[in-house]
Design a protein around this motif. Structure first.
Motif, PDB file in Angstrom:
ATOM      1  N   ALA A 109      -1.883 -11.518  -1.968  1.00 36.58           N
ATOM      2  CA  ALA A 109      -1.982 -10.371  -2.881  1.00 36.58           C
ATOM      3  C   ALA A 109      -3.413  -9.903  -3.091  1.00 36.58           C
ATOM      4  CB  ALA A 109      -1.341 -10.719  -4.225  1.00 36.58           C
ATOM      5  N   HIS A 110      -4.360 -10.819  -3.120  1.00 32.38           N
ATOM      6  CA  HIS A 110      -5.754 -10.416  -3.339  1.00 32.38           C
ATOM      7  C   HIS A 110      -6.613 -10.547  -2.084  1.00 32.38           C
ATOM      8  CE1 HIS A 110      -5.504 -14.706  -4.551  1.00 32.38           C
ATOM      9  NE2 HIS A 110      -6.653 -14.796  -3.923  1.00 32.38           N
ATOM     10  N   PHE A 111      -5.971 -10.787  -0.932  1.00 26.99           N
ATOM     11  CA  PHE A 111      -6.711 -10.962   0.316  1.00 26.99           C
ATOM     12  C   PHE A 111      -7.534  -9.728   0.686  1.00 26.99           C
ATOM     13  CE2 PHE A 111      -7.141 -10.471   4.877  1.00 26.99           C
ATOM     14  CZ  PHE A 111      -7.823 -11.632   5.205  1.00 26.99           C
ATOM     15  N   GLY A 112      -6.948  -8.546   0.607  1.00 26.37           N
ATOM     16  CA  GLY A 112      -7.638  -7.318   1.020  1.00 26.37           C
ATOM     17  C   GLY A 112      -8.930  -7.091   0.257  1.00 26.37           C
ATOM     18  N   ALA A 113      -8.890  -7.237  -1.055  1.00 22.77           N
ATOM     19  CA  ALA A 113     -10.092  -7.037  -1.870  1.00 22.77           C
ATOM     20  C   ALA A 113     -11.140  -8.104  -1.565  1.00 22.77           C
ATOM     21  CB  ALA A 113      -9.732  -7.059  -3.354  1.00 22.77           C
ATOM     22  N   LEU A 114     -10.692  -9.343  -1.393  1.00 20.68           N
ATOM     23  CA  LEU A 114     -11.645 -10.413  -1.083  1.00 20.68           C
ATOM     24  C   LEU A 114     -12.265 -10.232   0.298  1.00 20.68           C
ATOM     25  CD1 LEU A 114      -9.709 -13.448  -2.583  1.00 20.68           C
ATOM     26  CD2 LEU A 114     -11.816 -12.409  -3.461  1.00 20.68           C
ATOM     27  N   ALA A 115     -11.483  -9.717   1.230  1.00 14.53           N
ATOM     28  CA  ALA A 115     -12.018  -9.457   2.567  1.00 14.53           C
ATOM     29  C   ALA A 115     -13.093  -8.373   2.508  1.00 14.53           C
ATOM     30  CB  ALA A 115     -10.895  -9.054   3.520  1.00 14.53           C
ATOM     31  N   GLU A 116     -12.845  -7.326   1.740  1.00 21.28           N
ATOM     32  CA  GLU A 116     -13.846  -6.263   1.605  1.00 21.28           C
ATOM     33  C   GLU A 116     -15.127  -6.815   0.981  1.00 21.28           C
ATOM     34  OE1 GLU A 116     -13.656  -3.262   3.017  1.00 21.28           O
ATOM     35  OE2 GLU A 116     -11.743  -4.029   3.777  1.00 21.28           O
ATOM     36  N   ASP A 117     -14.983  -7.673  -0.025  1.00 19.65           N
ATOM     37  CA  ASP A 117     -16.158  -8.316  -0.623  1.00 19.65           C
ATOM     38  C   ASP A 117     -16.902  -9.155   0.415  1.00 19.65           C
ATOM     39  OD1 ASP A 117     -15.527  -7.190  -3.053  1.00 19.65           O
ATOM     40  OD2 ASP A 117     -14.692  -9.043  -3.907  1.00 19.65           O
ATOM     41  N   TYR A 118     -16.149  -9.902   1.216  1.00 17.29           N
ATOM     42  CA  TYR A 118     -16.756 -10.745   2.246  1.00 17.29           C
ATOM     43  C   TYR A 118     -17.556  -9.898   3.235  1.00 17.29           C
ATOM     44  CZ  TYR A 118     -17.286 -13.681   6.349  1.00 17.29           C
ATOM     45  OH  TYR A 118     -17.824 -14.361   7.419  1.00 17.29           O
ATOM     46  N   PHE A 119     -16.948  -8.841   3.756  1.00 15.56           N
ATOM     47  CA  PHE A 119     -17.626  -8.005   4.740  1.00 15.56           C
ATOM     48  C   PHE A 119     -18.799  -7.252   4.138  1.00 15.56           C
ATOM     49  CE2 PHE A 119     -13.306  -8.164   6.771  1.00 15.56           C
ATOM     50  CZ  PHE A 119     -13.694  -9.047   7.772  1.00 15.56           C
ATOM     51  N   GLY A 120     -18.745  -6.995   2.845  1.00 19.38           N
ATOM     52  CA  GLY A 120     -19.843  -6.311   2.166  1.00 19.38           C
ATOM     53  C   GLY A 120     -21.068  -7.190   1.971  1.00 19.38           C
ATOM     54  N   ASP A 121     -20.858  -8.498   1.904  1.00 20.54           N
ATOM     55  CA  ASP A 121     -21.972  -9.420   1.667  1.00 20.54           C
ATOM     56  C   ASP A 121     -21.653 -10.786   2.261  1.00 20.54           C
ATOM     57  OD1 ASP A 121     -24.227 -10.750   0.750  1.00 20.54           O
ATOM     58  OD2 ASP A 121     -23.624 -10.741  -1.351  1.00 20.54           O
ATOM     59  N   ARG A 122     -21.721 -10.864   3.594  1.00 21.43           N
ATOM     60  CA  ARG A 122     -21.416 -12.132   4.280  1.00 21.43           C
ATOM     61  C   ARG A 122     -22.324 -13.264   3.802  1.00 21.43           C
ATOM     62  NH1 ARG A 122     -19.900  -8.471   8.433  1.00 21.43           N
ATOM     63  NH2 ARG A 122     -18.125  -9.170   9.644  1.00 21.43           N
ATOM     64  N   LEU A 123     -23.595 -12.979   3.634  1.00 26.93           N
ATOM     65  CA  LEU A 123     -24.522 -14.032   3.203  1.00 26.93           C
ATOM     66  C   LEU A 123     -24.192 -14.512   1.793  1.00 26.93           C
ATOM     67  CD1 LEU A 123     -27.944 -12.797   4.610  1.00 26.93           C
ATOM     68  CD2 LEU A 123     -26.496 -14.645   5.456  1.00 26.93           C
ATOM     69  N   GLY A 124     -23.830 -13.601   0.919  1.00 24.43           N
ATOM     70  CA  GLY A 124     -23.435 -13.984  -0.437  1.00 24.43           C
ATOM     71  C   GLY A 124     -22.184 -14.845  -0.417  1.00 24.43           C
ATOM     72  N   ALA A 125     -21.234 -14.501   0.446  1.00 28.84           N
ATOM     73  CA  ALA A 125     -20.014 -15.297   0.556  1.00 28.84           C
ATOM     74  C   ALA A 125     -20.338 -16.694   1.067  1.00 28.84           C
ATOM     75  CB  ALA A 125     -19.019 -14.610   1.483  1.00 28.84           C
ATOM     76  N   LEU A 126     -21.214 -16.779   2.059  1.00 28.88           N
ATOM     77  CA  LEU A 126     -21.603 -18.085   2.587  1.00 28.88           C
ATOM     78  C   LEU A 126     -22.312 -18.909   1.522  1.00 28.88           C
ATOM     79  CD1 LEU A 126     -21.801 -20.104   4.873  1.00 28.88           C
ATOM     80  CD2 LEU A 126     -23.855 -18.914   5.659  1.00 28.88           C
ATOM     81  N   ARG A 127     -23.185 -18.266   0.766  1.00 24.82           N
ATOM     82  CA  ARG A 127     -23.879 -19.001  -0.312  1.00 24.82           C
ATOM     83  C   ARG A 127     -22.885 -19.531  -1.333  1.00 24.82           C
ATOM     84  NH1 ARG A 127     -27.975 -15.121   0.543  1.00 24.82           N
ATOM     85  NH2 ARG A 127     -27.038 -13.690  -0.952  1.00 24.82           N
ATOM     86  N   SER A 128     -21.893 -18.731  -1.673  1.00 25.50           N
ATOM     87  CA  SER A 128     -20.921 -19.197  -2.671  1.00 25.50           C
ATOM     88  C   SER A 128     -20.053 -20.322  -2.113  1.00 25.50           C
ATOM     89  CB  SER A 128     -20.063 -18.052  -3.192  1.00 25.50           C
ATOM     90  OG  SER A 128     -19.196 -17.573  -2.201  1.00 25.50           O
ATOM     91  N   ILE A 129     -19.751 -20.275  -0.830  1.00 23.20           N
ATOM     92  CA  ILE A 129     -18.998 -21.359  -0.212  1.00 23.20           C
ATOM     93  C   ILE A 129     -19.826 -22.642  -0.226  1.00 23.20           C
ATOM     94  CG2 ILE A 129     -18.061 -22.234   1.971  1.00 23.20           C
ATOM     95  CD1 ILE A 129     -17.328 -19.300   2.652  1.00 23.20           C
ATOM     96  N   LYS A 130     -21.100 -22.530   0.147  1.00 26.43           N
ATOM     97  CA  LYS A 130     -21.967 -23.704   0.234  1.00 26.43           C
ATOM     98  C   LYS A 130     -22.420 -24.208  -1.135  1.00 26.43           C
ATOM     99  CE  LYS A 130     -24.626 -23.981   4.010  1.00 26.43           C
ATOM    100  NZ  LYS A 130     -25.748 -23.635   4.871  1.00 26.43           N
TER     101      LYS A 130
END
Length: 148
Positions: free
Chosen positions: A29-50
């Protein structure tokens, strides 16, 4: 199976979407919005994962936003390894020319794709158990591209 993305981001999203749907249907249900966030800031997503205090998948179940980000990140790395010659512009030209398929990956390319995704999983300290659940799904989806 025919995957016809117009950009590599769409291919990553397509592959990751299938994996998330299989692993955690509630997160679709929230995959699309999260994907857009990911593509908008890949480095930010990686930082949050790490930024996790402990390796992902140890002691806690990776779900929701964390699962989607992990799957997108691993799919992104796998797509880069599977199709290193296909830049965004080349994807657009390929599909504008009405060519509707991509050559299937060879066994060597599949192995390299899996190795790249496993390396990315180690980089984010994903548990071996979760790695072994996610990576085969990503690799199988990519290996199906271009096959009847």
């Amino acid at each position: 199976m025919s995957v016809e993305p117009t950009t590599s981001n769409e291919l990553v999203k397509s592959v990751a979407g299938v994996v998330v749907a299989e692993m955690s249907p509630a997160d679709v249900a929230h995959f699309g919005a999260l994907a857009e966030d990911y593509f908008g800031d890949r480095l930010g997503a990686l930082r949050s994962i790490k930024a996790a205090d402990e390796p992902l998948g140890f002691g806690i179940e990776v779900v929701g936003v964390a699962l989607v980000q992990v799957v997108l990140y691993l799919a992104d790395k796998a797509v880069d390894a599977a199709f290193p010659h296909l830049t965004e512009n080349l994807w657009r030209r390929l599909f504008r020319s009405k060519q509707t398929s991509v050559e299937p990956l060879t066994a060597g390319q599949i192995d390299a794709t899996e190795a790249a995704a496993r390396s990315a999983a180690k980089q984010i300290e994903l548990s071996p158990d979760l790695t072994d659940k996610i990576i085969p799904l990503i690799v199988a989806r990519l290996a199906a591209i271009g096959r009847p």
